[in-house]
Design a protein around this motif. Structure first.
Motif, mmCIF file in Angstrom:
data_model
loop_
_atom_site.group_PDB
_atom_site.id
_atom_site.type_symbol
_atom_site.label_atom_id
_atom_site.label_comp_id
_atom_site.label_asym_id
_atom_site.label_seq_id
_atom_site.Cartn_x
_atom_site.Cartn_y
_atom_site.Cartn_z
ATOM 1 N N GLY A 13 12.245 2.402 -33.323
ATOM 2 C CA GLY A 13 12.732 3.484 -32.477
ATOM 3 C C GLY A 13 13.871 3.036 -31.585
ATOM 4 N N GLN A 14 13.786 1.814 -31.085
ATOM 5 C CA GLN A 14 14.860 1.299 -30.242
ATOM 6 C C GLN A 14 16.125 1.028 -31.059
ATOM 7 O OE1 GLN A 14 12.251 -1.844 -28.321
ATOM 8 N NE2 GLN A 14 13.330 -1.112 -26.497
ATOM 9 N N GLN A 15 15.951 0.519 -32.274
ATOM 10 C CA GLN A 15 17.106 0.287 -33.137
ATOM 11 C C GLN A 15 17.761 1.608 -33.526
ATOM 12 O OE1 GLN A 15 16.666 -2.539 -36.343
ATOM 13 N NE2 GLN A 15 18.105 -1.435 -37.658
ATOM 14 N N LEU A 16 16.939 2.607 -33.811
ATOM 15 C CA LEU A 16 17.455 3.928 -34.156
ATOM 16 C C LEU A 16 18.312 4.499 -33.033
ATOM 17 C CD1 LEU A 16 17.320 6.469 -36.075
ATOM 18 C CD2 LEU A 16 15.329 7.171 -34.734
ATOM 19 N N LYS A 17 17.813 4.409 -31.827
ATOM 20 C CA LYS A 17 18.538 4.952 -30.670
ATOM 21 C C LYS A 17 19.846 4.185 -30.423
ATOM 22 C CE LYS A 17 17.970 6.059 -25.773
ATOM 23 N NZ LYS A 17 17.063 6.001 -24.601
ATOM 24 N N LYS A 18 19.806 2.859 -30.651
ATOM 25 C CA LYS A 18 20.989 2.033 -30.433
ATOM 26 C C LYS A 18 22.058 2.306 -31.479
ATOM 27 C CE LYS A 18 22.415 -2.808 -29.966
ATOM 28 N NZ LYS A 18 21.951 -4.241 -29.974
ATOM 29 N N ARG A 19 21.653 2.440 -32.737
ATOM 30 C CA ARG A 19 22.622 2.631 -33.822
ATOM 31 C C ARG A 19 23.154 4.062 -33.876
ATOM 32 N NH1 ARG A 19 21.827 -1.257 -37.981
ATOM 33 N NH2 ARG A 19 21.516 -3.269 -36.940
ATOM 34 N N ILE A 20 22.276 5.028 -33.522
ATOM 35 C CA ILE A 20 22.699 6.439 -33.542
ATOM 36 C C ILE A 20 22.375 7.054 -32.189
ATOM 37 C CG2 ILE A 20 22.608 8.622 -34.805
ATOM 38 C CD1 ILE A 20 21.367 7.171 -37.136
ATOM 39 N N PRO A 21 23.260 6.919 -31.210
ATOM 40 C CA PRO A 21 22.996 7.434 -29.860
ATOM 41 C C PRO A 21 22.600 8.918 -29.863
ATOM 42 C CG PRO A 21 24.966 6.077 -29.882
ATOM 43 C CD PRO A 21 24.573 6.262 -31.319
ATOM 44 N N GLY A 22 21.661 9.249 -28.995
ATOM 45 C CA GLY A 22 21.206 10.632 -28.901
ATOM 46 C C GLY A 22 20.101 10.976 -29.875
ATOM 47 N N THR A 23 19.665 9.970 -30.627
ATOM 48 C CA THR A 23 18.605 10.172 -31.615
ATOM 49 C C THR A 23 17.313 9.530 -31.102
ATOM 50 O OG1 THR A 23 20.215 10.126 -33.416
ATOM 51 C CG2 THR A 23 17.922 9.773 -34.007
ATOM 52 N N SER A 56 16.003 22.571 -33.703
ATOM 53 C CA SER A 56 17.422 22.332 -33.946
ATOM 54 C C SER A 56 17.713 20.831 -34.010
ATOM 55 C CB SER A 56 18.267 22.979 -32.842
ATOM 56 O OG SER A 56 19.642 22.717 -33.027
ATOM 57 N N ALA A 57 17.070 20.061 -33.140
ATOM 58 C CA ALA A 57 17.254 18.613 -33.141
ATOM 59 C C ALA A 57 16.744 17.997 -34.444
ATOM 60 C CB ALA A 57 16.540 17.994 -31.936
ATOM 61 N N VAL A 58 15.658 18.531 -34.970
ATOM 62 C CA VAL A 58 15.143 18.066 -36.252
ATOM 63 C C VAL A 58 16.152 18.379 -37.360
ATOM 64 C CG1 VAL A 58 13.337 18.374 -37.985
ATOM 65 C CG2 VAL A 58 12.726 18.255 -35.569
ATOM 66 N N ASP A 59 16.676 19.600 -37.354
ATOM 67 C CA ASP A 59 17.672 19.988 -38.360
ATOM 68 C C ASP A 59 18.885 19.063 -38.342
ATOM 69 O OD1 ASP A 59 16.257 22.134 -39.369
ATOM 70 O OD2 ASP A 59 17.295 23.646 -38.170
ATOM 71 N N ASP A 60 19.284 18.655 -37.137
ATOM 72 C CA ASP A 60 20.484 17.830 -36.976
ATOM 73 C C ASP A 60 20.227 16.334 -37.167
ATOM 74 O OD1 ASP A 60 21.851 20.153 -36.411
ATOM 75 O OD2 ASP A 60 21.723 19.919 -34.231
ATOM 76 N N GLY A 61 18.992 15.979 -37.452
ATOM 77 C CA GLY A 61 18.666 14.569 -37.641
ATOM 78 C C GLY A 61 18.518 13.792 -36.353
ATOM 79 N N LYS A 62 18.461 14.490 -35.224
ATOM 80 C CA LYS A 62 18.290 13.829 -33.922
ATOM 81 C C LYS A 62 16.821 13.506 -33.637
ATOM 82 C CE LYS A 62 22.667 14.008 -32.895
ATOM 83 N NZ LYS A 62 23.468 12.755 -32.874
ATOM 84 N N LEU A 63 15.934 14.155 -34.366
ATOM 85 C CA LEU A 63 14.501 13.847 -34.323
ATOM 86 C C LEU A 63 14.050 13.646 -35.770
ATOM 87 C CD1 LEU A 63 13.055 16.372 -31.675
ATOM 88 C CD2 LEU A 63 13.139 13.880 -31.482
ATOM 89 N N PRO A 64 14.383 12.496 -36.343
ATOM 90 C CA PRO A 64 14.180 12.298 -37.785
ATOM 91 C C PRO A 64 12.792 11.788 -38.162
ATOM 92 C CG PRO A 64 15.258 10.386 -36.887
ATOM 93 C CD PRO A 64 15.063 11.342 -35.723
ATOM 94 N N SER A 65 11.874 11.756 -37.205
ATOM 95 C CA SER A 65 10.574 11.155 -37.497
ATOM 96 C C SER A 65 9.467 11.883 -36.752
ATOM 97 C CB SER A 65 10.587 9.681 -37.074
ATOM 98 O OG SER A 65 9.296 9.124 -37.099
ATOM 99 N N GLN A 66 8.294 11.896 -37.348
ATOM 100 C CA GLN A 66 7.101 12.378 -36.645
ATOM 101 C C GLN A 66 5.855 11.809 -37.312
ATOM 102 O OE1 GLN A 66 5.679 16.602 -37.656
ATOM 103 N NE2 GLN A 66 7.912 16.837 -37.795
ATOM 104 N N LEU A 67 4.836 11.622 -36.507
ATOM 105 C CA LEU A 67 3.532 11.201 -37.002
ATOM 106 C C LEU A 67 2.644 12.431 -36.982
ATOM 107 C CD1 LEU A 67 3.116 7.883 -34.967
ATOM 108 C CD2 LEU A 67 4.097 8.181 -37.248
ATOM 109 N N ASN A 68 2.175 12.832 -38.156
ATOM 110 C CA ASN A 68 1.418 14.077 -38.198
ATOM 111 C C ASN A 68 0.505 14.099 -39.415
ATOM 112 O OD1 ASN A 68 0.630 16.613 -37.231
ATOM 113 N ND2 ASN A 68 2.752 17.173 -36.756
ATOM 114 N N ALA A 69 -0.408 15.054 -39.398
ATOM 115 C CA ALA A 69 -1.373 15.188 -40.487
ATOM 116 C C ALA A 69 -0.729 15.811 -41.720
ATOM 117 C CB ALA A 69 -2.557 16.024 -40.028
#
Length: 428
Positions: free
Chosen positions: A185-195, A258-271
């Motif tokens: 998660g930290q690498q993701l945020k560093k490589r793609i700011p705002g994500t 909208s953030a999910v659509d834009d790839g700004k929230l590209p992950s989730q833990l879910n059933a």
């Protein structure tokens, strides 16, 4: 003494169904159920496959008039209130998995499914799921419908852009621990700011707790929500917040979608049932998603049961209907129709569940969820878990959403639990 309808409703809403049902002893007499050929089934929207219900009505039409009724609103409260009124009680009742522990102490209000031959079906179902429907005295109250094995949903292209593993096998292996997942998660945020890796921290807490073999209250009616298995999950969720890898958005809102659509929230833990939620909420992301194993090991959210009430005049016929509706083939159909993950392992290899899913890049998601479902840890579910777990869940949410000081939030949670435990007669 029988509890009043108002008292029962209040108890149901407060999550103390054990107390409510405790007033409905068999000494009050057998309640009135169906009449004539009617066989009434209560469930909720999405609780069963519409196709299977329709087929069941046709299959048993010559012997009974199966009336399958979807109950809206607060399902548990309506069921408890109806049982308290001792009239118009359904023959067959759906029991939501999160409420199951509240019904078990009052197993005498339901038919013991063992007396109808349930044991011969046991080997066809996930053993941990089967056991969740059994009371401490051995009475079998609920017959398994579905379960909810958890996966790591992610958008492969975004992970690749961030320099993270992006093939399913690699994500499952290299991000398979909580530390590795949070580091990603930290690498993701560093490589793609705002994500951000996660929408909120509650998923980290919930999955972590569900990966263990203890909840909030043990079999001896002792509060254990202050012990390391809960505190470790709490600290892990707080750590996710401190690392800055969690958004300040609320799940299901237009901004979050909208953030999910834009790839700004590209992950989730879910059933497993979240596959349907993502398809409905983010249709534009078709083909971008994959599912890997949940970091930290298998975890489960949700899953329900069917029970036969003492009001039923033909329990043998009701049991025949239940076992047909919930056999492997029909559970597979339930997954196709409503995302109800089967509690019958024989379903997992069926052709309709081995079809590549274009929404998930042609992945056969069953090959991730199936193995996870077989390995869910077994934890004792107390009827007091809901009431005593809620303050902790509320406070971890306050940390994530409101930025509340974690130490103060933990102290406040324990203080609330202490008061609730005293009220419920749970030793602290």
């Amino acid at each position: 003494m029988r509890l009043s309808r108002r008292g029962l409703l209040r108890a149901g809403l407060a999550g103390t169904a054990a107390t409510a049902l405790g007033g409905l002893t068999s000494s009050c007499g057998v309640p009135t159920g169906s009449t004539g050929r009617n066989m009434v089934l209560w469930y909720w929207s999405g609780g069963l496959s519409d196709t299977v219900v329709k087929n069941a009505k046709a299959r048993y039409d010559s012997s009974v008039n199966l009336q399958a009724i979807q109950i809206g609103g607060y399902y548990r409260s309506k069921l408890l209130t109806t049982m308290a009124g001792r009239a118009h009680i359904p023959d067959i009742a759906g029991l939501k998995g999160e409420d199951m522990a509240s019904y078990l102490p009052n197993a005498d209000q339901f038919v013991d499914l063992r007396t109808l031959g349930a044991e011969k079906y046991k080997d066809k179902y996930l053993s941990w799921k089967w056991d969740q429907g059994i009371a401490d005295d051995g009475t079998m109250v609920g017959f398994p419908i579905d379960c909810g094995p958890v996966g790591h949903f992610y958008q492969a292209a975004v992970y690749e852009k961030a320099g993270l593993p992006y093939e399913v096998a690699d994500v499952s292996k290299e991000l398979g621990t909580w530390d590795a997942f949070l580091d990603a998660g930290q690498q993701l945020k560093k490589r793609i700011p705002g994500t951000y890796l996660l929408t909120d921290i509650t998923s980290v807490f919930t999955m972590s707790v569900n990966q263990g073999t203890q909840n909030y209250v043990d079999k001896d009616r002792h509060f254990i929500g202050d012990q390391p298995h809960i505190k470790t999950a709490w600290d892990r969720a707080v750590d996710a917040k401190k690392r800055g890898i969690v958004s300040d958005l609320v799940s299901g809102t237009p901004d979050q979608l909208s953030a999910v659509d834009d790839g700004k929230l590209p992950s989730q833990l879910n059933a497993s049932w979240a596959t349907s939620d993502i398809k409905l909420g983010n249709p534009k992301t078709k083909g971008k998603w994959r599912v890997a194993s949940c970091p930290g090991g298998p975890s489960n959210i949700g899953g329900s049961f069917l029970a036969i009430t003492k009001a039923c005049r033909e329990p043998e016929r009701a049991f025949e209907i239940i076992t047909w509706v919930l056999d492997a083939a029909n559970q597979a159909q339930g997954f196709v129709d409503a995302g109800l993950f089967p509690s019958t392992p024989a379903s997992y290899d069926m052709k309709k569940l081995q079809e590549p899913d274009p929404f998930f890049g042609g992945q056969v998601t069953m090959n991730v969820f199936g193995p996870a479902a077989r390995k869910i840890p077994v934890a004792y579910n107390s009827p007091y878990d809901i009431a005593l777990g809620q303050p902790i869940k509320d406070e971890i949410k306050n940390v994530g959403v409101l930025g509340k000081n974690p130490e103060q939030a933990w102290k406040d949670a324990m203080s609330k639990c202490r008061r609730i435990a005293k009220h419920l007669g749970v030793s602290y």
